[in-house]
Design an enzyme around this catalytic site. Structure first.
Site, PDB file in Angstrom:
ATOM      1  CB  CYS A   6      18.742 -71.700  48.133  1.00  0.00           C
ATOM      2  SG  CYS A   6      19.324 -69.886  47.834  1.00  0.00           S
TER       3      CYS A   6
ATOM      4  CG  HIS B  50      22.787 -73.010  50.489  1.00  0.00           C
ATOM      5  ND1 HIS B  50      22.641 -73.580  49.073  1.00  0.00           N
ATOM      6  CD2 HIS B  50      22.586 -71.595  50.050  1.00  0.00           C
ATOM      7  CE1 HIS B  50      22.195 -72.758  48.427  1.00  0.00           C
ATOM      8  NE2 HIS B  50      22.056 -71.597  49.228  1.00  0.00           N
TER       9      HIS B  50
ATOM     10  CD  GLU C 202      23.226 -76.993  49.651  1.00  0.00           C
ATOM     11  OE1 GLU C 202      23.250 -76.067  48.926  1.00  0.00           O
ATOM     12  OE2 GLU C 202      22.684 -77.062  50.599  1.00  0.00           O
TER      13      GLU C 202
END
Length: 235
Positions: A88, A205, A207
């Site tokens: 990002c 994302h 994560e």
């Protein structure tokens, strides 16, 4: 052996702890934070440039972070072949730093978008995707206002010819459609690598989707790929 992840921290980073949790507590590897004012990465195997709003996104996203003292060593590390993943805002920082081509513009809707999307795995011959399957569809969240990937026509042609487009926004069944593109990115691009294939920038994302409890574990495959690449083992 445990893979050593270094996670950059800028003023305004807000996904650094998410990345730490993913690699440390879920994947079981070593992880430490690296403050933006440091000048050396130290003994790390992988660098994560996390999401957030580095320096408040003043001027434009990533434009100030690119000049942080630590970025010179990140550039050195990348040019020597070290794996670097920018997520990002981290993708934006890598583009501003010249490690990746192109730029991230305002979303076509001119609105901040926060939701789950689907992306198709286009390449599996990278340190970030070797544990995934060609054409595999990942359900993964996005949260950005400037995720509209743009590059000149000749750059886009080179990215496609070299197989540098790693992730592409798609329908749940893998079809590439305009409707599946959340931000207007050229060629539905969600993530690219550099020509040497050791630097990845992606807007979604991974994560944030490494545990079933949170709705998806699909992002874990990216971190497993990095572990396999560095340590030569599957997790």
């Amino acid at each position: 052996m445990a893979v050593r992840f270094g996670i950059l921290v800028f003023p305004g980073s807000n996904c650094d702890h998410d990345a730490y949790h993913a690699v440390k507590h879920v994947a079981g590897q070593e992880a430490r934070f690296i403050w933006h004012k440091e000048t050396k990465l130290g003994d790390v195997d992988v660098v994560i440039v996390p999401g957030g709003f580095s320096y408040g996104d003043y001027l434009r996203p990533g434009a100030i972070a690119r000049f942080s003292p630590i970025m010179q060593d990140v550039i050195r590390f990348a040019r020597e072949g070290g794996p670097v993943i920018g997520i990002c805002n981290g993708f934006q920082v890598l583009c501003e730093s010249g490690l990746l081509p192109g730029v991230l513009l305002r979303n076509a809707s001119l609105r901040f978008i926060c939701k789950y999307v689907h992306v198709r795995v286009e390449q599996t011959d990278t340190p970030f995707t070797n544990a995934l399957q060609p054409g595999q569809v990942l359900r993964i969240p996005i949260a950005h206002g400037e995720g509209n990937y743009f590059a000149p026509k000749e750059v886009l042609e080179r990215l496609e010819a070299n197989g540098q487009v790693v992730f592409r926004y798609c329908e749940p069944d893998g079809r590439i459609t305009e409707a599946a593109n959340p931000n207007g990115s050229a060629h539905n691009i969600a993530g690219i690598v550099n020509e040497q294939r050791n630097v990845l920038g992606m807007m979604p994302h991974p994560e944030r989707c490494v545990e079933a409890l949170l709705g998806s574990e699909d992002g874990l495959g990216i971190f497993r790929s990095l572990i396999r690449h560095v340590a030569g083992v599957s997790v």
